[in-house]
Design an enzyme around this catalytic site. Structure first.
Site, PDB file in Angstrom:
ATOM      1  N   LYS A  78       0.862  -1.187   0.000  1.00  0.00           N
ATOM      2  CA  LYS A  78       0.000   0.000   0.000  1.00  0.00           C
ATOM      3  C   LYS A  78       0.891   1.226   0.000  1.00  0.00           C
ATOM      4  O   LYS A  78       2.069   1.162   0.355  1.00  0.00           O
ATOM      5  CB  LYS A  78      -0.908   0.011   1.235  1.00  0.00           C
ATOM      6  CG  LYS A  78      -2.218   0.736   1.027  1.00  0.00           C
ATOM      7  CD  LYS A  78      -3.211  -0.055   0.196  1.00  0.00           C
ATOM      8  CE  LYS A  78      -4.544   0.670   0.111  1.00  0.00           C
ATOM      9  NZ  LYS A  78      -5.557  -0.105  -0.626  1.00  0.00           N
ATOM     10  N   ASP A 134      -6.833   4.591  -4.883  1.00  0.00           N
ATOM     11  CA  ASP A 134      -7.525   4.417  -3.604  1.00  0.00           C
ATOM     12  C   ASP A 134      -8.174   5.767  -3.325  1.00  0.00           C
ATOM     13  O   ASP A 134      -8.412   6.551  -4.245  1.00  0.00           O
ATOM     14  CB  ASP A 134      -6.542   3.996  -2.499  1.00  0.00           C
ATOM     15  CG  ASP A 134      -7.242   3.386  -1.280  1.00  0.00           C
ATOM     16  OD1 ASP A 134      -8.286   3.894  -0.873  1.00  0.00           O
ATOM     17  OD2 ASP A 134      -6.733   2.397  -0.717  1.00  0.00           O
TER      18      ASP A 134
END
Length: 443
Positions: free
Chosen positions: A123, A163
């Site tokens: 991430k 995201d």
């Protein structure tokens, strides 16, 4: 939970509350599998799986339209690549810090494992806030961010996606800068691209669609379906919009949306086209929706969608948005199922209340895996220089979400807690990663 290990994790990662929460949930869930399979404990896999393979933090300088200089912080946590190259989104939000990135990356390990599509967990992102910035400012920031990130990514190494705060616009700017730096057309290095230049149909819709599909599978397991059900959705971004679209397509009625200022309750059901116009075109607020929708909708400043009676709740905004008080309110109002469209939106206390009340609860690492699953399908198309039609990708996504649901449910049955999707998701994901790590030796 192995108490001494968790205490050591707290000591080594001070001040990272979200990461502590995510690790604590997994450690508590996997105790049965460690008892049943002591070889997994003997290899000290937990210590290894909770420590990222690589943590990258870098400076991101950029210039605004007035010539002012800004410096943000960029992150990429490459957490675990036992099952494949690191895969996970980039988040641009002012609240982002290393602890949040690590929590998201840790969750991504198990989410990606559950898809069965050969991708590891990672991430990243930045504490940059794209809201209120011009197209030129967002472009300059993305170019500066990618100038550093490009050193660490590749279609066989680490494949970021979008995201929160990173949509198709940002992915376009990031990909353009990557192409400029490398002088290569590596379509597979980023996912979430535009469909005209290497992107996949359904990628935009996938997280919201997948969450509703997972909720439908949970209801089906109970002999029920979504048709005619009333649903509350939090948030008003990409996940919320496409959760509403899929829920309406399956015959349910979504009556709420929200943002950081408050929520809207629309008794007739959310008008999706009006909401899209306000959020995606005008970049407005949900209060604008209520004002233009008319008598059926009311705006509640500071309101919580969880106080609205519903059969199904789909938290789709951000972490820890649904607490114990909210859970009690939903249970009192007869909620049948809760499925997490966001990452870890329900607090541990809320999850406990749902379990004790017999509410079907789909944790994010299973329920919102549709986004990363479709990213993996985009990678497959890029590798073959192909572009699949919308219907094929949606069919593949539906099959993946059903497979995830069945795997998680069967794992919960195998360990004596049928319908405990938290335990099932954590154990099933852990077993897949742990077995790969054992096979590959001490690395």
């Amino acid at each position: 939970m192995p108490t001494s290990l968790f205490e050591e994790i707290l000591r080594r990662n001070p001040g990272e509350a979200e990461f502590h929460q995510a690790v604590g949930e997994v450690l508590e869930s996997i105790e049965p599998v460690l008892t049943a399979r002591p070889e997994l404990a003997d290899a000290r896999l937990i210590e290894r799986i909770t420590e990222p393979e690589r943590q990258i933090i870098f400076r991101v300088p950029w210039e605004d339209d007035q010539g002012g200089i800004h410096v943000n912080r960029g992150f990429r946590v490459e957490f675990n690549s036992a099952l494949g190259p690191f895969k996970g989104g980039l988040r641009f939000h002012p609240s982002l810090n290393l602890g949040i990135v690590k929590f998201l990356g840790f969750e991504q390990i198990f989410k990606n494992a559950l898809t069965g599509l050969g991708i590891g967990g990672g991430k990243g992102g930045s504490d940059f806030d794209p809201r209120g910035r011009s197209e030129a400012e967002v472009m300059r920031f993305c170019q500066s961010f990618m100038t550093e990130l490009s050193r660490h990514i590749g279609d066989r190494t680490d494949i970021p996606a979008g995201d929160v705060g990173v949509g198709s616009r940002e992915i376009g700017f990031l990909f353009g800068q990557y192409r400029r730096i490398t002088n290569r057309w590596d379509a597979g290095v980023l996912t979430g691209k535009g469909t005209g230049w290497g992107g996949s149909p359904v990628r935009t819709e996938a997280t919201g669609y997948g969450n509703v599909l997972f909720a439908a599978e949970m209801m089906k397991r109970r002999g029920e379906d979504l048709a005619g059900r009333q649903i509350v959705v939090s948030g008003s971004g990409n996940v919320a919009l496409y959760s509403i679209e899929k829920a309406h397509a399956l015959g349910a009625r979504v009556v709420t949306v929200s943002d950081s200022d408050g929520c809207v309750v629309d008794e007739k059901g959310i008008d999706l086209e009006l909401l899209r116009q306000i959020k995606e075109v005008e970049r407005g607020r949900v209060s604008d929706y209520a004002e233009r929708r008319g008598f059926s909708a009311r705006y509640v400043p500071g309101g919580r969608v969880w106080d609205v009676p519903a059969d199904i709740a789909l938290p789709s905004a951000t972490q820890n948005e649904l607490d114990a008080r909210d859970a009690l309110s939903l249970v009192r109002n007869g909620v049948r199922a809760v499925s997490e469209g966001a990452n870890m939106p329900a607090t541990p206390e809320a999850v406990r209340i749902f379990h004790e009340a017999g509410v079907a609860f789909g944790p994010g690492k299973a329920a919102n895996a549709g986004g990363v699953a479709t990213s993996a399908l985009e990678m497959r198309q890029n590798a073959g220089r192909e572009s699949w039609p919308f219907a094929r990708v949606e069919q593949e996504l539906t099959a993946v979400m059903r497979r995830i649901h069945d795997t998680v449910h069967e794992t919960s049955e195998r360990f004596g807690e049928p319908g405990n999707y938290v335990l099932g998701a954590n154990i099933a994901g852990f077993e897949r990663v742990a077995e790969a790590m054992l096979a590959q030796g001490l690395v």
